[in-house]
Design a protein around this motif. Structure first.
Motif, PDB file in Angstrom:
ATOM      1  N   LEU A   1      -7.723  35.628  -5.328  1.00  0.00           N
ATOM      2  CA  LEU A   1      -7.088  34.919  -6.445  1.00  0.00           C
ATOM      3  C   LEU A   1      -5.593  35.193  -6.511  1.00  0.00           C
ATOM      4  CD1 LEU A   1      -9.699  35.440  -9.321  1.00  0.00           C
ATOM      5  CD2 LEU A   1      -9.271  33.345  -8.016  1.00  0.00           C
ATOM      6  N   ALA A   2      -5.168  36.338  -5.968  1.00  0.00           N
ATOM      7  CA  ALA A   2      -3.749  36.708  -6.007  1.00  0.00           C
ATOM      8  C   ALA A   2      -3.032  36.414  -4.700  1.00  0.00           C
ATOM      9  CB  ALA A   2      -3.618  38.197  -6.337  1.00  0.00           C
ATOM     10  N   ALA A   3      -3.725  35.810  -3.731  1.00  0.00           N
ATOM     11  CA  ALA A   3      -3.122  35.528  -2.423  1.00  0.00           C
ATOM     12  C   ALA A   3      -2.550  34.119  -2.394  1.00  0.00           C
ATOM     13  CB  ALA A   3      -4.170  35.694  -1.325  1.00  0.00           C
ATOM     14  N   LYS A   4      -1.275  34.008  -2.103  1.00  0.00           N
ATOM     15  CA  LYS A   4      -0.609  32.698  -2.053  1.00  0.00           C
ATOM     16  C   LYS A   4      -1.143  31.844  -0.916  1.00  0.00           C
ATOM     17  CE  LYS A   4       3.672  34.633  -3.960  1.00  0.00           C
ATOM     18  NZ  LYS A   4       3.187  36.031  -3.994  1.00  0.00           N
TER      19      LYS A   4
ATOM     20  N   LYS B   1      -0.200  33.711  -9.422  1.00  0.00           N
ATOM     21  CA  LYS B   1       0.361  34.477 -10.540  1.00  0.00           C
ATOM     22  C   LYS B   1      -0.725  34.964 -11.482  1.00  0.00           C
ATOM     23  CE  LYS B   1       4.721  34.054  -9.444  1.00  0.00           C
ATOM     24  NZ  LYS B   1       5.523  35.251  -9.061  1.00  0.00           N
ATOM     25  N   ILE B   2      -1.789  34.175 -11.636  1.00  0.00           N
ATOM     26  CA  ILE B   2      -2.887  34.584 -12.519  1.00  0.00           C
ATOM     27  C   ILE B   2      -3.578  35.825 -11.959  1.00  0.00           C
ATOM     28  CG2 ILE B   2      -5.087  33.868 -13.530  1.00  0.00           C
ATOM     29  CD1 ILE B   2      -4.084  30.980 -13.385  1.00  0.00           C
ATOM     30  N   GLY B   3      -3.917  35.779 -10.671  1.00  0.00           N
ATOM     31  CA  GLY B   3      -4.542  36.938 -10.043  1.00  0.00           C
ATOM     32  C   GLY B   3      -3.646  38.165 -10.069  1.00  0.00           C
ATOM     33  N   GLU B   4      -2.346  37.964  -9.820  1.00  0.00           N
ATOM     34  CA  GLU B   4      -1.411  39.086  -9.857  1.00  0.00           C
ATOM     35  C   GLU B   4      -1.339  39.689 -11.255  1.00  0.00           C
ATOM     36  OE1 GLU B   4       2.256  37.538  -8.476  1.00  0.00           O
ATOM     37  OE2 GLU B   4       1.635  37.403  -6.374  1.00  0.00           O
ATOM     38  N   SER B   5      -1.392  38.846 -12.280  1.00  0.00           N
ATOM     39  CA  SER B   5      -1.348  39.344 -13.656  1.00  0.00           C
ATOM     40  C   SER B   5      -2.580  40.182 -13.969  1.00  0.00           C
ATOM     41  CB  SER B   5      -1.257  38.166 -14.631  1.00  0.00           C
ATOM     42  OG  SER B   5      -0.089  37.404 -14.391  1.00  0.00           O
TER      43      SER B   5
ATOM     44  N   PHE C   1      -2.469  44.136 -14.987  1.00  0.00           N
ATOM     45  CA  PHE C   1      -3.081  44.623 -16.235  1.00  0.00           C
ATOM     46  C   PHE C   1      -4.029  45.781 -15.956  1.00  0.00           C
ATOM     47  CE2 PHE C   1      -6.529  44.523 -19.373  1.00  0.00           C
ATOM     48  CZ  PHE C   1      -5.789  44.700 -20.540  1.00  0.00           C
ATOM     49  N   ILE C   2      -4.787  45.711 -14.860  1.00  0.00           N
ATOM     50  CA  ILE C   2      -5.708  46.793 -14.521  1.00  0.00           C
ATOM     51  C   ILE C   2      -4.943  48.072 -14.202  1.00  0.00           C
ATOM     52  CG2 ILE C   2      -7.449  47.548 -12.848  1.00  0.00           C
ATOM     53  CD1 ILE C   2      -8.307  44.630 -12.587  1.00  0.00           C
TER      54      ILE C   2
ATOM     55  N   SER D   1      -4.383  41.562  -1.247  1.00  0.00           N
ATOM     56  CA  SER D   1      -3.703  40.267  -1.345  1.00  0.00           C
ATOM     57  C   SER D   1      -2.459  40.225  -0.466  1.00  0.00           C
ATOM     58  CB  SER D   1      -3.327  39.982  -2.801  1.00  0.00           C
ATOM     59  OG  SER D   1      -2.389  40.933  -3.297  1.00  0.00           O
ATOM     60  N   GLU D   2      -1.725  41.351  -0.384  1.00  0.00           N
ATOM     61  CA  GLU D   2      -0.561  41.397   0.495  1.00  0.00           C
ATOM     62  C   GLU D   2      -0.977  41.282   1.966  1.00  0.00           C
ATOM     63  OE1 GLU D   2       1.426  44.986  -0.471  1.00  0.00           O
ATOM     64  OE2 GLU D   2       2.349  44.194  -2.305  1.00  0.00           O
ATOM     65  N   THR D   3      -2.125  41.869   2.306  1.00  0.00           N
ATOM     66  CA  THR D   3      -2.635  41.739   3.673  1.00  0.00           C
ATOM     67  C   THR D   3      -2.960  40.286   3.995  1.00  0.00           C
ATOM     68  OG1 THR D   3      -3.564  43.984   3.578  1.00  0.00           O
ATOM     69  CG2 THR D   3      -4.431  42.502   5.271  1.00  0.00           C
TER      70      THR D   3
END
Length: 271
Positions: A105-108, A117-121, A125-126, A166-168
């Protein structure tokens, strides 16, 4: 004058600003000591305290180590070490499993820059709450037991593992995704055949590295009642039971070094 010398001469002079900043920092450090006091009595007794500690550490409590004699096996160091390892391992696996869908969800590369952006948020938060704070919250709901330690490590690991996963995914080779796009593959097919085969070794390596960290965290979380060696360690330190504390410290050293050696070996095979 060469071109290099001319270029260096035209650069802005930063030494003045750097000198001012360095002076302010040195002044702040010196000023922070003003008004502080030194307990010289403590310095006079530190030698005696260190000698008592070393003597206690050298006298390992074998009954407490093995969990026999006046101690039950569940009260021994071996059992608590295994419990600490189990908390770290299960918590890490829980965090890794939950981090995988969150990382997509956070992977572009998968959902695009806007939806990422939703996944990153969610991941940010976690990661807001430190493990100790999260454990204090969960202790109120799940009580003083190993389950609290597992949930604390698992939830907290989701934030960091999800970010690294996600960065991977974002840094992977996109040629396979472009080939699947040309064939009309849907999102699930791109994940199954284009992304997972590339990132699984990296995800496994990152998870093993996180396990190293979580083994140490599991020891600390025991201090607030989340199971493992931490509770016995803090009680022994408060009551000056140096033989018991020394036994626990040796168990922690062996446990951490063993896990580090095994995970390093496995990571070398994966990368």
């Amino acid at each position: 004058m060469t071109n290099i010398e001319l270029a260096l001469k035209k650069q802005p002079k930063k030494w003045v600003v750097n000198g001012i900043v360095a002076f302010i920092l040195v002044f702040a450090v010196i000023y922070s000591f003003s008004g502080s006091t030194i307990n010289w009595t403590r310095f006079n007794t530190i030698g005696i305290s260190m000698r008592i500690m070393i003597q206690g550490f050298s006298n390992i409590n074998v009954q407490f180590l093995l969990g026999n004699g006046i101690y039950r096996f569940q009260e021994g160091v071996i059992y608590m070490t295994l419990e600490t390892l189990a908390i770290a391992f299960i918590g890490t696996m829980l965090g890794a499993v939950l981090a995988i869908p969150t990382s997509f969800l956070a992977a572009k590369n998968v959902v695009g820059a806007k939806f990422a952006k939703i996944g990153e948020s969610i991941l940010v938060f976690i990661r807001v709450f430190p493990e100790i704070v999260l454990a204090l919250i969960l202790v109120k709901g799940f009580g003083i037991n190993a389950l609290t330690g597992v949930l604390t490590i698992g939830i907290h690991s989701v934030g960091m593992l999800g970010k690294l996963f996600s960065e991977t995914i974002d840094n992977m080779d996109r040629s396979s995704l472009e080939a699947l796009d040309s064939l009309g593959a849907n999102t699930w097919q791109k994940i199954r055949y284009g992304i997972l085969p590339q990132i699984i070794p990296d995800l496994s390596s990152i998870t093993l590295y996180r396990l190293d960290i979580n083994v140490r965290s599991a020891t600390v979380l025991g201090i607030i009642g989340a199971g493992g060696l931490g509770a016995s360690m803090i009680l022994a330190a408060e009551n000056w039971n140096w033989d018991i504390l020394g036994t626990i410290m040796i168990a922690i050293i062996v446990m951490v070094l063993s896990v580090d050696a095994i995970s390093s070996y496995l990571r070398s095979k994966l990368i």
